[in-house]
Motif scaffolding. Structure first.
Motif, mmCIF file in Angstrom:
data_model
loop_
_atom_site.group_PDB
_atom_site.id
_atom_site.type_symbol
_atom_site.label_atom_id
_atom_site.label_comp_id
_atom_site.label_asym_id
_atom_site.label_seq_id
_atom_site.Cartn_x
_atom_site.Cartn_y
_atom_site.Cartn_z
ATOM 1 N N VAL A 101 0.844 -1.208 0.000
ATOM 2 C CA VAL A 101 0.000 0.000 0.000
ATOM 3 C C VAL A 101 0.871 1.247 0.000
ATOM 4 O O VAL A 101 2.049 1.185 0.342
ATOM 5 N N PRO A 140 -9.179 1.636 -0.786
ATOM 6 C CA PRO A 140 -10.423 2.259 -1.254
ATOM 7 C C PRO A 140 -10.202 3.398 -2.264
ATOM 8 O O PRO A 140 -11.197 3.949 -2.742
ATOM 9 N N ILE A 299 -11.102 5.462 7.467
ATOM 10 C CA ILE A 299 -10.651 4.141 7.037
ATOM 11 C C ILE A 299 -11.248 3.799 5.675
ATOM 12 O O ILE A 299 -10.559 3.349 4.775
ATOM 13 N N ARG A 300 -12.552 4.059 5.527
ATOM 14 C CA ARG A 300 -13.259 3.684 4.305
ATOM 15 C C ARG A 300 -12.787 4.467 3.081
ATOM 16 O O ARG A 300 -12.800 3.962 1.976
ATOM 17 N N GLY A 303 -7.821 4.764 3.264
ATOM 18 C CA GLY A 303 -7.007 3.544 3.379
ATOM 19 C C GLY A 303 -5.591 3.770 3.870
ATOM 20 O O GLY A 303 -4.647 3.162 3.383
ATOM 21 N N CYS A 304 -5.439 4.638 4.856
ATOM 22 C CA CYS A 304 -4.104 4.894 5.408
ATOM 23 C C CYS A 304 -3.706 3.742 6.326
ATOM 24 O O CYS A 304 -4.465 3.374 7.217
ATOM 25 N N PRO A 305 -2.509 3.157 6.118
ATOM 26 C CA PRO A 305 -2.135 2.005 6.958
ATOM 27 C C PRO A 305 -1.920 2.342 8.436
ATOM 28 O O PRO A 305 -1.849 1.434 9.263
ATOM 29 N N ILE A 307 -4.061 3.976 10.251
ATOM 30 C CA ILE A 307 -5.350 4.026 10.961
ATOM 31 C C ILE A 307 -5.955 2.627 11.014
ATOM 32 O O ILE A 307 -6.046 1.936 10.008
ATOM 33 N N SER A 308 -6.320 2.213 12.220
ATOM 34 C CA SER A 308 -6.973 0.911 12.340
ATOM 35 C C SER A 308 -7.955 0.947 13.509
ATOM 36 O O SER A 308 -8.014 1.915 14.261
ATOM 37 N N VAL A 309 -8.718 -0.135 13.613
ATOM 38 C CA VAL A 309 -9.671 -0.230 14.715
ATOM 39 C C VAL A 309 -9.111 -1.213 15.735
ATOM 40 O O VAL A 309 -8.842 -2.361 15.409
ATOM 41 N N SER A 319 3.699 5.688 15.486
ATOM 42 C CA SER A 319 5.018 5.435 14.892
ATOM 43 C C SER A 319 4.981 5.529 13.364
ATOM 44 O O SER A 319 5.986 5.774 12.725
ATOM 45 N N ARG B 44 6.754 -0.909 1.302
ATOM 46 C CA ARG B 44 5.907 -0.604 2.454
ATOM 47 C C ARG B 44 4.653 -1.458 2.437
ATOM 48 O O ARG B 44 3.917 -1.453 1.459
ATOM 49 N N VAL B 102 -3.761 -3.490 5.612
ATOM 50 C CA VAL B 102 -4.804 -2.460 5.512
ATOM 51 C C VAL B 102 -6.156 -3.093 5.169
ATOM 52 O O VAL B 102 -7.201 -2.653 5.643
ATOM 53 N N SER B 105 -8.549 -3.672 7.986
ATOM 54 C CA SER B 105 -9.402 -2.592 8.498
ATOM 55 C C SER B 105 -10.660 -2.459 7.652
ATOM 56 O O SER B 105 -11.719 -2.103 8.148
ATOM 57 N N LEU B 106 -10.523 -2.738 6.342
ATOM 58 C CA LEU B 106 -11.674 -2.620 5.451
ATOM 59 C C LEU B 106 -12.590 -3.840 5.566
ATOM 60 O O LEU B 106 -13.797 -3.718 5.641
ATOM 61 N N LYS B 143 11.206 0.120 15.674
ATOM 62 C CA LYS B 143 12.067 0.262 14.496
ATOM 63 C C LYS B 143 13.447 -0.356 14.737
ATOM 64 O O LYS B 143 14.167 -0.652 13.792
#
Lengths: 341, 242
Positions: A101, A140, A299-300, A303-305, A307-309, A319, B44, B102, B105-106, B143
């Motif tokens: 991503v 997304p 998130i929807r 799609g930034c890696p 950000i999560s739940v 980080s 990444r 990712v 999350s979706l 890291k």
């Protein structure tokens, strides 16, 4: 020498040179490789495949048989590794799919999102190209409709224009690809009076392949500091009348620039300029406060890696976050705020 | 005889630097070494692997399946993904902290890495499970796990180098400001690894000095050598100009 087996990736270079040599010097040997079906035309060479091909060449064993034995051998090895009862076979759990991503904070995400926002409800084609920004294809964002080879996004966008002039055509190209093979396509579009919007995603480096210098960076191959070639000046020189430079991390300004260009005829260019996150150390980060209503729009939509739940709370991994602020810009409750690191 | 080390993880975790350090340490010890890394778009968030092969019998950089003496996995699912590479009785060091893709999350599937660790515990007898967050706590960021985990391997006796050989390479390779913290991370890893020394009780590759032409084949060289090479080319070009 009677026969040569050539094992090489990509273009059959050595194979063809050997063939040339045979012709030139009237040598009597046969060359086995990609042209004879002894090596695959595409894809990576693996140790297993190469060993099998060499074995076949030497007439030791057919690859199929060898593979079968290898598989049996591997199964035995795995069985041998079992702790406790030898006969017990453990099912391997399903592995998570892990597509690459765009990095957290990547300015390309903001660029794609701005164009997507501006074109919501309108007919548009998004021609992509080769670089980190090919990843704009992933959900997304879903902002790369075509991807062929370096520079092809620009020529495809103008071609698509002639098939349906009612559709707005975008071409996304990185700064490095622009210099590599994008400029000729721009000249063609200008000269043939196509309607298209060129988006130069200028992150001041060649990020995908490891930050090699290009003519826009001011450092040449020998590491010498030299004069940069200015993308805006190149575009104007090629006859692009409207060239706008924006910071994609400023969402409103970028959306406005896209809308402005979508309404006018001819070739327009927007240079979305923001450095690759790998080039600098972040000074800020985003945090989510209590006014978050867990709508998960961040998130929807982007799609930034980072950000999560976690435990039913939307969180940003400090980080990873660079404080680009794209999530903050789209949050309907202004629940995301920037903080100094 | 060659000693094959496969490093795997998720792009951005620092597997490339870890493999470069191993290759450079082997090079400094006059051993033949080949290495190959996943770079580029997978840098990444995608699955990445680095292959390091040390010893006079290492003729090419890619490790064949079923031939890795040691797998250093930075993420539980990546260890499982690459388990086919492990040699019979090979050793695995794995970080139990998972990295959720990712896509998780979706479309959540509930992946948290624990199932992978359970599978590894059942299928690998020489296994060291470490927790990157705990291991790297004093340094404020995971890291540093890439260097710390080399310490774990060293402490467990899975690398045929002395601590000093590796810290010397850290000094030469890592950016100046980060040398001290990386050395500390490495030594902390060593302490953790020493507790797992039973895993290391297998013979590792003996130190066979490389033949000079083999050394020339070293696939990846360190920046210093690269600079020297470029300087040599520049000199050559200057000569031709004259």
């Amino acid at each position: 020498m009677e026969e040569v087996l050539v094992v090489e990736e990509l273009f059959p270079y050595l194979e063809e040179e050997l063939l040339k040599l045979a012709g030139k010097e009237h040598l009597k040997y046969s060359v086995l490789g990609k042209h004879t079906g002894n090596s695959p035309l595409a894809g990576e060479n693996t140790a297993e495949d190469t060993a099998a091909r060499i074995a076949e060449f030497l007439g030791e064993k057919k690859p199929d048989e060898k593979h079968k034995e290898e598989i049996e051998d591997l199964t035995n090895q795995i069985k041998g590794q079992l702790r406790g009862a030898e006969s017990e076979i453990i099912e391997r759990p399903d592995l998570p799919v892990r597509p690459p991503v765009l990095c957290a904070g990547c300015p390309h995400r903001a660029s794609f999102y701005a164009v997507k926002t501006a074109m919501k409800g309108k007919k548009a084609n998004f021609s992509g190209d080769i670089g980190c920004y090919t990843l704009g294809n992933a959900m997304p964002l879903d902002m790369v409709d075509t991807c062929l080879c370096m520079g092809a996004g620009i020529t495809m966008a103008q071609g698509l224009h002639w098939t349906d002039p009612e559709v707005v055509n975008f071409a996304f190209v990185g700064d490095s690809t622009f210099f590599a093979s994008g400029m000729t396509g721009v000249a063609n579009a200008v000269y043939n009076e196509a309607d298209m919007i060129l988006v130069v995603l200028d992150n001041s480096t060649t990020a995908m392949t490891g930050h090699q210098p290009h003519p826009g960076t001011g450092i040449n191959m020998m590491g010498d500091v030299v004069n940069k070639i200015n993308i805006e000046a190149v575009l104007k020189g090629l006859g692009v009348k409207k060239v706008i430079t924006v910071d994609p991390l400023n969402l409103d300004e970028t959306v406005k620039a896209v809308n402005k260009c979508a309404k006018t005829k001819g070739v327009k260019a927007i240079i979305m300029k923001s450095p690759c996150i790998a080039l600098s150390k972040p000074t800020e980060k985003c945090v989510i406060n209590d006014s978050c209503i867990k709508c998960k729009k961040c998130i929807r939509e982007i799609g930034c890696p980072a950000i999560s739940v976690i435990d039913e709370k939307v969180v940003i991994d400090a980080s990873m976050c660079t404080g680009c602020g794209l999530c903050a810009a789209i949050c309907p409750k202004s629940a995301i705020v920037k903080e100094v690191r | 005889m060659s000693y094959n080390i496969l490093l795997c993880g998720v792009g951005g975790q620092g597997t490339v630097l870890a493999s470069k350090l191993l290759a450079a340490t082997a090079g400094a010890a006059d051993l033949t070494v080949h290495s190959a890394e996943t770079i580029g778009m997978a840098q990444r968030g995608g699955p990445v692997t680095s292959h390091v092969r040390i010893g006079a019998d290492a003729f090419s950089p890619l490790i064949p399946k079923g031939s890795a003496d040691l797998i250093i996995a930075f993420e539980p699912a990546e260890a499982v993904r690459n388990l086919d590479y492990l040699k019979k009785n090979g050793a695995v060091i794995v970080n139990e902290n998972c990295i959720k893709p990712v896509t998780e999350s979706l479309n959540p599937t509930g992946y948290d890495g624990s199932e992978m660790i359970t599978y590894l515990k059942k299928s690998v007898s020489r296994l060291i499970v470490v927790n990157a967050e705990t291991l790297c706590e004093p340094f404020g960021s995971t890291k540093f796990f890439n260097i710390a985990v080399l310490g774990v391997a060293e402490g467990a006796g899975l690398l045929d180098f002395s601590k000093e050989e590796i810290t010397d390479t850290i000094e030469k390779t890592v950016k100046k400001d980060f040398v001290e913290v990386n050395k500390k991370a490495f030594l902390r890893g060593c302490e953790i690894g020493e507790k797992e020394s039973s895993v290391g009780e297998f013979p590792v590759a003996s130190k066979e000095p490389a033949k000079s032409e083999e050394k020339a084949l070293t696939a990846r060289r360190m920046s210093e050598e690269e600079t020297e090479r470029i300087l040599a080319i520049q000199k050559e070009m200057a000569k031709k100009k004259k």
